[in-house]
Design an enzyme around this catalytic site. Structure first.
Site, PDB file in Angstrom:
ATOM      1  N   LYS A 111       0.349  -1.298  -0.134  1.00 12.11           N
ATOM      2  CA  LYS A 111       0.195  -0.126   0.201  1.00 12.11           C
ATOM      3  C   LYS A 111       0.842   1.295   0.215  1.00 12.11           C
ATOM      4  CE  LYS A 111      -3.964   1.927   2.532  1.00 12.11           C
ATOM      5  NZ  LYS A 111      -4.988   1.474   3.543  1.00 12.11           N
ATOM      6  N   SER A 117     -10.199   1.696   3.177  1.00  8.54           N
ATOM      7  CA  SER A 117      -8.730   2.732   2.302  1.00  8.54           C
ATOM      8  C   SER A 117      -8.109   1.347   1.449  1.00  8.54           C
ATOM      9  CB  SER A 117      -8.075   3.506   3.511  1.00  8.54           C
ATOM     10  OG  SER A 117      -7.532   3.170   3.769  1.00  8.54           O
ATOM     11  N   SER A 128     -10.100  -0.835   7.275  1.00 12.82           N
ATOM     12  CA  SER A 128      -8.924  -0.452   6.009  1.00 12.82           C
ATOM     13  C   SER A 128      -8.548  -1.697   5.136  1.00 12.82           C
ATOM     14  CB  SER A 128      -8.390   0.970   6.224  1.00 12.82           C
ATOM     15  OG  SER A 128      -8.571   1.575   6.166  1.00 12.82           O
TER      16      SER A 128
HETATM   17  N1  GLN Z   1     -12.492   3.838   6.693  1.00  6.76           N
HETATM   18  C1  GLN Z   1     -11.722   3.649   7.871  1.00  6.76           C
HETATM   19  C2  GLN Z   1     -11.826   5.314   7.811  1.00  6.76           C
HETATM   20  O1  GLN Z   1     -12.206   6.330   7.391  1.00  6.76           O
HETATM   21  C3  GLN Z   1     -11.402   3.733   7.625  1.00  6.76           C
HETATM   22  C4  GLN Z   1      -9.574   3.805   7.579  1.00  6.76           C
HETATM   23  C5  GLN Z   1      -8.697   2.856   7.902  1.00  6.76           C
HETATM   24  O2  GLN Z   1      -8.990   1.993   8.380  1.00  6.76           O
HETATM   25  N2  GLN Z   1      -7.364   3.430   7.700  1.00  6.76           N
HETATM   26  O3  GLN Z   1     -11.692   6.155   8.745  1.00  6.76           O
END
Ligand code: GLN
Length: 475
Positions: free
Chosen positions: A76, A151, A175
């Site tokens: 990532k 994400s 994410s």
């Molecule tokens: N979707 C969640 C957020 O927007 C989790 C994001 C993540 O785990 N980096 O914060």
């Protein structure tokens, strides 16, 4: 080239049925063919081939082979790799190059993994759909009009499309797990502190963990074992001993397993297909000898609110470093220093990142700190106690990964609160810091993937993976 698992790949490499170079060429070709899907932000064409050739020569010289010899991986793009771009899918870091390697990357490399490139994501890991990327959307591998989740959307799509065998993601509130659920793969978030965060660009430091996305639980166990363990560069990394996760996994049987099923994870509003498939799987485990125990996790409805207060507070502080002076983008239009800061941040950050910085600054400001931030910290503590208590009675807590199947591109972008609900089931494990996994169960009536979400007690990754393996619909 059909490769069902790393074990399969390794045996083909060692017996010289194929070479590392063949494998890398195969994956690079697939990556190039999927270019319009935006899955990778950078591809390491030459470096990966060079590395593959170097590994192939190890076979000839009889040198010992690393635990991940020849494993083709994607990383990532919020994890540092020296000399490569580290964009976090943000305009503010579009041309930034990392000056050092993340500890996780060093450990994987030392065991002979091969890195194919860096994957797309929501900007600074903020989002659940990969739509907050400055590098464009990524389509869901099973329906191009839908999102892959986020994400770590690029990492999930890379593994699901066969553009990497395993990918690293980061998980702050879901994410790794939520995109894994949306893409029919395994997504593991280890216990907080299990893997060093050194070299992972910080979003919310007390939540962030590097996680693994893979086709199956065995591959996740191998990769986790290599990355896990204390690191002098990260004071929050744990001294807890790293065990043989693969061996632990194989000792787990369904017979006598106590699966905690919280009522709160099956609300009325849950998508009926998701509910049917998750409950169906739980019932089939009961038929195989597991015990389903109804448990209660009261106040679950406060998880999202507490999470978004805490993570935005931490993000507002962590992202203060991107000021146009030290890293990446600097605005060309600025008369003085403070205009340079303001314009660089205004032009460099996307909407969601700005929204969170503002929200975080607000909840930390004098007069609101006690009402919001302190309260949310107290809620975090209550959650920790409740989950700990629940896991004294059961081996694992089970529920759906997402309340709905992958949604349409553009469907939730105008309503951030609706988007935040995508994480309603993944956020609690992040609040408490326990390990959790999304395991693929199969497809719903629209042929979209459905994932099961499992939580175990601190540092029980081997057990968690072993339980997940019994639930996965494919190997
Ligand atoms: N979707 C969640 C957020 O927007 C989790 C994001 C993540 O785990 N980096 O914060």
């Amino acid at each position: 080239m059909h490769l069902s698992s790393y074990e399969d790949l390794r045996s083909k490499l060692v017996s010289r049925v194929i070479s590392c170079e063949d494998v890398v060429r195969y994956y690079l070709e697939r990556i190039d063919r999927h270019q319009e899907d935006n899955i990778y932000i950078s591809v390491f064409h030459e470096q990966a081939l060079e590395r593959a050739r170097a590994l192939d020569s190890k076979l000839n010289t009889g040198e010992s082979l690393g635990k991940l010899f020849g494993l083709p991986m994607a990383i990532k793009d919020n994890i540092a790799m020296k000399g490569g771009r580290l964009t976090c899918a943000s305009k503010i870091l579009e041309h930034y190059e990392s000056v050092y390697d993340a500890t996780a990357v060093i450990r994987l490399e030392a065991e002979d993994a091969i890195f194919l490139g860096k994957t797309n994501m929501d900007e600074f890991a903020m989002g659940s759909s990969n739509e907050n990327s400055a590098f464009g959307n990524v389509p869901n591998p099973f329906d191009k009009k839908r999102v892959p989740g986020g994400s770590s959307g690029g990492s999930a799509a890379a593994v699901a499309n066969g553009l990497a065998m395993v990918a690293l993601g980061s998980d702050t509130g879901g994410s790794v797990r939520q995109p894994a659920g949306f893409c029919d793969i395994v997504g593991l978030k280890p216990t907080y502190g299990r893997i060093s965060r050194y070299g992972l660009v910080a979003f919310a430091s007390s939540f962030d963990q590097i996680g693994v996305l893979s086709k199956n639980c065995n591959d996740a166990a191998l990769v986790l074992e290599v990355m896990a363990g204390k690191d002098g560069h990260d004071a929050t990394s744990s001294y807890h001993p790293v065990t043989d996760y693969s061996a632990e996994m194989s000792s787990i049987s369904v017979e006598g397993l106590k699966i905690g099923v919280p009522k709160e994870y099956f609300p009325e509003s849950l998508n009926s297909d998701v509910s049917r498939i998750v409950k169906g799987k739980l019932n089939s485990l009961r038929d195989q000898g597991a015990e389903l125990v109804e448990i209660h996790l009261p106040d679950s409805e406060y998880a999202i609110a507490a999470y978004y207060i805490l993570v935005t507070a931490e993000a507002s502080s962590n992202l203060a470093r991107f000021d146009g002076a030290r890293y990446g983008y600097r605005s060309a239009h600025a008369e003085d220093l403070s205009a340079m800061y303001i314009n660089s941040r205004t032009e460099g950050f996307g909407r969601e990142v700005k929204r969170r910085i503002m929200l975080g600054t607000y909840v930390l400001s004098a007069g609101y700190y006690d009402t919001y931030y302190k309260k949310a910290q107290q809620v975090r503590r209550v959650f920790q106690d409740r989950y700990r208590e629940a896991l004294e009675k059961v081996d694992v807590i089970a529920g759906p990964t997402s309340p709905f199947p992958p949604f349409g591109i553009g469907e939730k972008t105008t309503n951030p609160l609706e988007m935040y609900l995508a994480d309603v089931f993944t956020v609690p494990a992040s609040i408490v810091g326990m390990p959790a996994i999304s395991v693929p169960l199969g497809f719903d009536s629209m042929n979209l993937p459905v994932g099961m979400h499992l939580i175990c007690n601190f540092f029980e990754e081997g057990k968690l993976l072993g339980i997940a393996k019994h639930m996965q619909h494919h190997d």
